[in-house]
Design an enzyme around this catalytic site. Structure first.
Site, PDB file in Angstrom:
ATOM      1  N   HIS A   1      11.927  12.135  30.861  1.00 19.18           N
ATOM      2  CA  HIS A   1      12.786  13.055  30.113  1.00 19.18           C
ATOM      3  C   HIS A   1      11.943  13.969  29.208  1.00 19.18           C
ATOM      4  O   HIS A   1      12.064  15.203  29.259  1.00 19.18           O
ATOM      5  CB  HIS A   1      13.776  12.238  29.269  1.00 19.18           C
ATOM      6  CG  HIS A   1      14.709  13.050  28.428  1.00 19.18           C
ATOM      7  ND1 HIS A   1      16.015  13.287  28.783  1.00 19.18           N
ATOM      8  CD2 HIS A   1      14.541  13.688  27.239  1.00 19.18           C
ATOM      9  CE1 HIS A   1      16.603  14.033  27.864  1.00 19.18           C
ATOM     10  NE2 HIS A   1      15.725  14.295  26.907  1.00 19.18           N
ATOM     11  N   GLU A   2      11.073  13.370  28.418  1.00 14.78           N
ATOM     12  CA  GLU A   2      10.264  14.176  27.484  1.00 14.78           C
ATOM     13  C   GLU A   2       9.303  15.092  28.239  1.00 14.78           C
ATOM     14  O   GLU A   2       9.037  16.208  27.796  1.00 14.78           O
ATOM     15  CB  GLU A   2       9.507  13.278  26.493  1.00 14.78           C
ATOM     16  CG  GLU A   2      10.384  12.387  25.598  1.00 14.78           C
ATOM     17  CD  GLU A   2      11.507  13.113  24.841  1.00 14.78           C
ATOM     18  OE1 GLU A   2      11.312  14.296  24.506  1.00 14.78           O
ATOM     19  OE2 GLU A   2      12.576  12.508  24.623  1.00 14.78           O
TER      20      GLU A   2
ATOM     21  N   HIS B   1      11.067  18.228  29.021  1.00 14.41           N
ATOM     22  CA  HIS B   1      11.011  19.164  27.891  1.00 14.41           C
ATOM     23  C   HIS B   1       9.621  19.810  27.814  1.00 14.41           C
ATOM     24  O   HIS B   1       9.483  21.011  27.618  1.00 14.41           O
ATOM     25  CB  HIS B   1      11.236  18.416  26.572  1.00 14.41           C
ATOM     26  CG  HIS B   1      12.670  18.066  26.285  1.00 14.41           C
ATOM     27  ND1 HIS B   1      13.657  19.007  26.229  1.00 14.41           N
ATOM     28  CD2 HIS B   1      13.273  16.877  26.013  1.00 14.41           C
ATOM     29  CE1 HIS B   1      14.818  18.404  25.930  1.00 14.41           C
ATOM     30  NE2 HIS B   1      14.613  17.122  25.805  1.00 14.41           N
TER      31      HIS B   1
ATOM     32  N   GLU C   1      17.597  20.862  27.248  1.00 14.97           N
ATOM     33  CA  GLU C   1      18.158  19.599  27.702  1.00 14.97           C
ATOM     34  C   GLU C   1      18.372  19.620  29.222  1.00 14.97           C
ATOM     35  O   GLU C   1      18.287  18.594  29.881  1.00 14.97           O
ATOM     36  CB  GLU C   1      19.458  19.333  26.941  1.00 14.97           C
ATOM     37  CG  GLU C   1      19.763  17.898  26.607  1.00 14.97           C
ATOM     38  CD  GLU C   1      18.639  17.100  25.961  1.00 14.97           C
ATOM     39  OE1 GLU C   1      17.798  17.662  25.241  1.00 14.97           O
ATOM     40  OE2 GLU C   1      18.609  15.880  26.204  1.00 14.97           O
TER      41      GLU C   1
HETATM   42 ZN   LIG Z   1      16.093  15.667  25.298  1.00 13.98          ZN
END
Ligand SMILES: [Zn+2]
Length: 507
Positions: A271-272, A275, A301
Site C-alpha cells: 500500500h505505502e 503511494h 489513495e
Molecule cells: Zn493510504
C-alpha cells in the site's frame, strides 16, 4: 525583464525558500516518527516553532502575495502548469483571509485541547467526555462553511459541499450521493450473500508466529517486485505505517510488523509503495515547480489501494510470489496450500473497525460516516445523537451491533482533527483505482505483467497516464485523460462483485 517575468522570478525564488523549510520539517517529522531520542522533544519543538514562524512569515510576505496576485491577474499569459498552480494558490489565500483572527486563535486553542481529550475519551469509551469539544469543533466547521462560501469567486458551493470540495476538488454531495447510492443498492445485498458463506480452508497457519526478522526479508523482496528504486527510497519501522517524501528523489515508507499476523505488514508495505511510486514518478519538470506530489487525497489513495488490493491480493500475484514466502517461512507455511493462503488474503467479514476492514466491506464503513456527516451539516442529527445514529447505521449496512463507543463513534481521530468531508475520499480512491485498472487492462496484459515477477510494465503505464502530472492537473482531468471518460463508479462495483463472486462461489 518584463513585469510578468519579474513577478514569476519573485514567485520562484520564494518557493525555493519555502521548499527548504519544507525539507527541514519533513526531516524532523520523519525523525520523530522513526526513532529520535525521547528527551529531545522539548528542545526540538521550540526550534520547530521558530522555524514555523519564519516559514509563515515568508508565505504571507507582501512581496510573495503581491506576486501571486499579479500572476493571477495575468493568468492567461502563463504556461498551463503555472496557471493551474497560481489559481490554486490564490484560492487558498482568499479562503484563509476570510477567517477573522479571533477564529484562528480560538481554533488553535481548541486543536490543542481536543486531541488529549479525544484520546482519553476513546480509552475510556466515553463519548460524553468528548462531546463538548466535538460540539465546538462542529460549530467551527459550520462557521468555516459560511466564511468560505461568502462571496466566493472560485465556486458556488454551500453547506457540506464546501468541506467535501476542500478534500477533493469539485466532488459534492450530488456526486457522492450517486456514488454511495449505487454502493448501497448493489453492494449491501451482495455482501449479505458473501458473509452468509464461510470460506473453507485450514486456518491453522493464521495462529502461528512470524518473526519480524523474516518478515523484513519478505519486505525487501517486495521492494524488488514493485521496482521501488533503492536509490531514492528507504523503508523503516514505525507505530503506524505511512509514506513521506520530499520531491521525486526522496520517498520514505514505514511499516509495522505484527508477529502474529503475516498479512498485515506485507499489505501495508505494498500500500505505502503505491503511494511512494506516485511521488517517485512525478516528472522532473513538474517536480521543480510547486505542483509535485499527488493530485488529491483520493488520487493518492487510488494508487495505494490499486497496488494493495488489485495487485497485492490478486491470484496472479500469489501464484508468482507465494513460493518465496514459503521459503522464508518453511515451518509456518511449508505445508500450506497457496489456494488456502489466497483465501486468507481475501476473506470477507463484517467488522466494527474501519482500518481493519477487508476490501469488500470497507466502503460500507465510509458510507456510515458520509451519511452522518451529511446529517450533521444539514442539522438533522445533534451531537448527542451521534453514537446512536452510528450504531443504527452499522446495524443497517453491516448487520452488526456496536458494543461500545470506542469500537463505534470514537474509533477514528478525523473529527477530533476537524477533518469533516475527508472520509468519502477513501472510498472514492478505491473507485478511481478500479476505473484506472480497467483502462490499464486495455493497454497491458495485467495478469501476464504481474506473473513476470516485476511490476515494471504496470508502473510504466501508471507513470505515463497518472503519476507524471503530479498535482498539475485536477483529478477529474487526469481521470478523463487516463481512462477516456469521466468518473464512473460502476467499474468499482463490477470489479468487487466479479472478484468476490469467484472467491465465494456466488452465482
Ligand atoms: Zn493510504
Amino acid at each position: 525583464m518584463s513585469e510578468l517575468e519579474k513577478q514569476i522570478q519573485i514567485y520562484y525564488d520564494t518557493n525555493k525558500i519555502i521548499k527548504a523549510y519544507h525539507l527541514a520539517f519533513y526531516l524532523a517529522g520523519w525523525d520523530s516518527e522513526t526513532g529520535c531520542p525521547i528527551g529531545t522533544i522539548q528542545s526540538r519543538s521550540d526550534a520547530l516553532g521558530t522555524l514555523s514562524e519564519l516559514g509563515f512569515k515568508i508565505r504571507t510576505s507582501k512581496e510573495y502575495n503581491d506576486a501571486i496576485d499579479y500572476l493571477y491577474e495575468h493568468r492567461e499569459e502563463l504556461d498551463p502548469v503555472l496557471k493551474h498552480e497560481i489559481i490554486g494558490q490564490k484560492e487558498d489565500i482568499e479562503d484563509t483571509k476570510k477567517f477573522p483572527i479571533e477564529e484562528v486563535v480560538e481554533l488553535s486553542k481548541l486543536e490543542n485541547e481536543i486531541h488529549p481529550v479525544y484520546v482519553q475519551a476513546k480509552l475510556a469509551s466515553d463519548f460524553n467526555m468528548f462531546k463538548p469539544y466535538l460540539e465546538k469543533m462542529i460549530g467551527f466547521q459550520k462557521r468555516k462553511i459560511e466564511y468560505i462560501s461568502k462571496d466566493n469567486q472560485f465556486n458556488n458551493y454551500k453547506g457540506y459541499d464546501v468541506l467535501l470540495n476542500s478534500f477533493e476538488k469539485d466532488m459534492t454531495m450530488e456526486e457522492y450521493d450517486k456514488f454511495f447510492g449505487l454502493l448501497k443498492e448493489k453492494l449491501v445485498p451482495f455482501i449479505k450473500k458473501v458473509t452468509a458463506k464461510k470460506l473453507d480452508y485450514d486456518r491453522e497457519f493464521t495462529t502461528k508466529v512470524y518473526p519480524k526478522e523474516q518478515q523484513a526479508i519478505m519486505s525487501e523482496y517486495l521492494r524488488d517486485v514493485m521496482d521501488f528504486d533503492r536509490n531514492y527510497t528507504i523503508l523503516r519501522e514505525s507505530e503506524h505505517p505511512f509514506t513521506s517524501g520530499n520531491g521525486n528523489k526522496d520517498v520514505r515508507i514505514t511499516t509495522h510488523y505484527y508477529e502474529d499476523c503475516i498479512s498485515s505488514s506485507m499489505l501495508s508495505i505494498i500500500h505505502e509503495m503505491g503511494h511512494g511510486l506516485y511521488e517517485l514518478h512525478v516528472s522532473d519538470e513538474i517536480d521543480a515547480t510547486m505542483s509535485g506530489g499527488g493530485a488529491s487525497m483520493a488520487m493518492h489513495e487510488s494508487q495505494s489501494r490499486f497496488m494493495e488490493n488489485m495487485i497485492g491480493r490478486s491470484k496472479a500475484f500469489w501464484d508468482t510470489h507465494y513460493a518465496k514466502l514459503q521459503s522464508i517461512f518453511p515451518e509456518q507455511l511449508g505445508n500450506v496450500k497457496e489456494d488456502d493462503f489466497y483465501k486468507y488474503m481475501n476473506e470477507v467479514q463484517c467488522s466494527l473497525i474501519r482500518t481493519e476492514a477487508d476490501e469488500l466491506t470497507y466502503p460500507l464503513h465510509i458510507m456510515v460516516r458520509y451519511e452522518i456527516e451529511k446529517k450533521i451539516f444539514n442539522g438533522s442529527v445533534t451531537v448527542d445523537e451521534l453514537p446512536s445514529e452510528w450504531n443504527r447505521l452499522y446495524k443497517e449496512y453491516l448487520g452488526i451491533d456496536v458494543p461500545n463507543d470506542k469500537a463505534g463513534v470514537l474509533q477514528d481521530i478525523h473529527w477530533a482533527l476537524g477533518s469533516f468531508g475527508y472520509f468519502p475520499t477513501y472510498a472514492l480512491g478505491s473507485a478511481y483505482a478500479a476505473q484506472f485498472y480497467n483502462a490499464l487492462s486495455k493497454d497491458v496484459d495485467v495478469d501476464k505483467a504481474v506473473r513476470s515477477g516485476n511490476l515494471k510494465e504496470i508502473n510504466a503505464w501508471l507513470k505515463e497516464n497518472i503519476h507524471k502530472y503530479g498535482s498539475s492537473l485536477d483529478p477529474k482531468d487526469i481521470i478523463l485523460k487516463a481512462t477516456g471518460e469521466e468518473f464512473n463508479p460502476n467499474y468499482y462495483i463490477d470489479y468487487l462483485i466479479n472478484k468476490y463472486s469467484k472467491i465465494y462461489d456466488i452465482k
